[in-house]
Design a protein around this motif. Structure first.
Motif, short mmCIF file in Angstrom:
data_model
loop_
_atom_site.label_atom_id
_atom_site.label_comp_id
_atom_site.label_asym_id
_atom_site.label_seq_id
_atom_site.Cartn_x
_atom_site.Cartn_y
_atom_site.Cartn_z
N ALA A 159 22.79 37.28 40.30
CA ALA A 159 24.09 37.23 39.62
C ALA A 159 24.83 35.96 40.06
O ALA A 159 24.74 35.54 41.20
CB ALA A 159 24.93 38.46 39.95
N VAL A 160 25.57 35.38 39.12
CA VAL A 160 26.43 34.23 39.40
C VAL A 160 27.79 34.50 38.76
O VAL A 160 27.88 34.73 37.55
CB VAL A 160 25.84 32.92 38.86
CG1 VAL A 160 26.77 31.75 39.18
CG2 VAL A 160 24.46 32.66 39.44
N GLY A 161 28.85 34.50 39.58
CA GLY A 161 30.19 34.74 39.08
C GLY A 161 31.04 33.49 39.18
O GLY A 161 30.89 32.68 40.10
N ARG A 162 31.97 33.34 38.23
CA ARG A 162 32.93 32.23 38.26
C ARG A 162 34.29 32.81 38.63
O ARG A 162 34.81 33.70 37.95
CB ARG A 162 32.98 31.54 36.90
CG ARG A 162 33.84 30.28 36.85
CD ARG A 162 33.58 29.51 35.55
NE ARG A 162 33.92 30.31 34.40
CZ ARG A 162 35.04 30.17 33.67
NH1 ARG A 162 35.93 29.26 34.00
NH2 ARG A 162 35.24 30.94 32.63
N MET A 163 34.88 32.30 39.73
CA MET A 163 36.09 32.91 40.29
C MET A 163 37.13 31.86 40.64
O MET A 163 36.80 30.72 40.98
CB MET A 163 35.76 33.71 41.56
CG MET A 163 34.66 34.74 41.42
SD MET A 163 34.36 35.61 42.98
CE MET A 163 32.86 36.52 42.56
N ASP A 164 38.40 32.28 40.60
CA ASP A 164 39.52 31.53 41.17
C ASP A 164 39.91 32.23 42.47
O ASP A 164 40.18 33.44 42.47
CB ASP A 164 40.71 31.50 40.23
CG ASP A 164 40.47 30.62 39.01
OD1 ASP A 164 39.50 29.84 39.03
OD2 ASP A 164 41.24 30.73 38.04
N VAL A 165 39.93 31.49 43.57
CA VAL A 165 40.21 32.07 44.88
C VAL A 165 41.27 31.23 45.58
O VAL A 165 41.21 29.99 45.54
CB VAL A 165 38.94 32.13 45.76
CG1 VAL A 165 39.19 32.96 47.01
CG2 VAL A 165 37.77 32.71 44.97
#
Length: 298
Positions: free
Chosen positions: A191-197
């Motif tokens: 799995a590969v997720g795109r996130m704002d952190v």
């Protein structure tokens, strides 16, 4: 004699005709075809779309540790403050939609394949903020106060962190069992997720110096404490923050589901998926999803 032979031939012909008709009345006599259940052909390429409901668990308890380690680097406060859990865990939920596509190979009732699955999340976001202290850290390792002195570092931390999952792409291997129009299956993969952190922390440290004095007068020993001395520590009383936008985070996925062939190559799908991401900026993230989809096998 001729009449007897003629009658025997006619009886044998009639018996043969009836025997030829028996499979029509008793399908089991035709072999396994009459005993097996008709199974759909799942072999080939397929694609479709889906909608989903997602919940995510985010552990912010160690999110600011990287920042405090930077603020307190090369100081006696780095090790003790790294053990503090400043922020809390949080749960978030939302909806999403996406698409999938893949390839199946079928051997009798066994179906194996691979699939790419993409889901866009509708504001799957959460945050946490908190403050702790002042907590007194007494004579931490390496502080080396003078004799009869006690150093107490009164430390206060105020922090916050936030995380949003924007979308997720999974690459899966699948294994299923074809049973009539149904195809129950399990899957697992990458799995590969795109996130704002983002995260930030503010520290405030005041050093308290307590001194004990012992005197002897006329053979009488007296010990007393001097008034403590308070010294602000501006070099470690700082604010630090960090933010990443569109940060790609890898993880693994697993789950199970079933597909139902509605007509020709058109099928319905329902599945449950679990995703565990690696820690991002000292924040642990996992997801549970329920998907309902419609696809077509070419």
């Amino acid at each position: 004699m001729r009449r007897f032979l003629l009658a025997a031939v006619m009886f044998g012909a009639a018996s043969g005709a009836r025997a030829a008709d028996l499979p029509d009345y008793f399908p089991a006599l035709r072999g396994s075809e009459g005993l097996s259940t008709a199974t759909r052909n799942w072999d080939g390429w397929y694609a479709g779309g889906q909608v989903g409901y997602e919940t995510s668990s985010v552990d912010f308890s160690q999110s600011v540790v990287g920042l405090t380690n930077f603020i307190f680097r090369n100081s006696v406060l780095q090790q003790p403050t790294s053990q503090w859990s400043l922020l809390n865990k949080a749960n978030m939920q939302g909806t999403g939609f996406g698409a999938f596509g893949g390839r199946n190979w079928q051997w009798d009732d066994l179906v194996f394949g691979f699939e790419a699955n993409y889901n866009y999340m509708n504001r799957l976001a959460s945050s946490s903020s908190s403050s702790i202290g002042p907590l007194g850290i007494v004579n931490p390792a390496g502080s080396m106060p003078p004799p009869n002195h006690t150093y107490t570092y009164n430390t206060t931390l105020t922090g916050k962190a936030a995380l949003q999952i924007k979308d997720v792409l999974t690459l899966r291997g699948r294994a299923g069992w074809a049973a009539g129009n149904f195809l129950p299956y399990v899957f697992g993969g990458l799995a590969v997720g795109r996130m704002d952190v983002s995260r930030s922390v503010t520290s405030n440290v005041v050093l308290r110096d307590d001194q004990t004095v012992t005197t002897t007068i006329n053979g009488t020993t007296t010990t007393f404490n001097l008034n403590p001395v308070f010294s602000p520590q501006p070099q470690v009383s700082l604010t630090s923050s960090q933010e990443r936008t569109n940060n790609f985070v890898v993880g693994w996925t697993g789950g199970l589901g079933t597909e139902y062939m509605v007509w020709d190559g058109l099928f319905l799908r329902g599945e449950w998926e679990y995703i565990k991401f690696v820690s991002v900026m000292n924040t642990s993230v996992s997801m549970n999803s329920l998907h309902v989809g419609l696809g077509y096998k070419f």
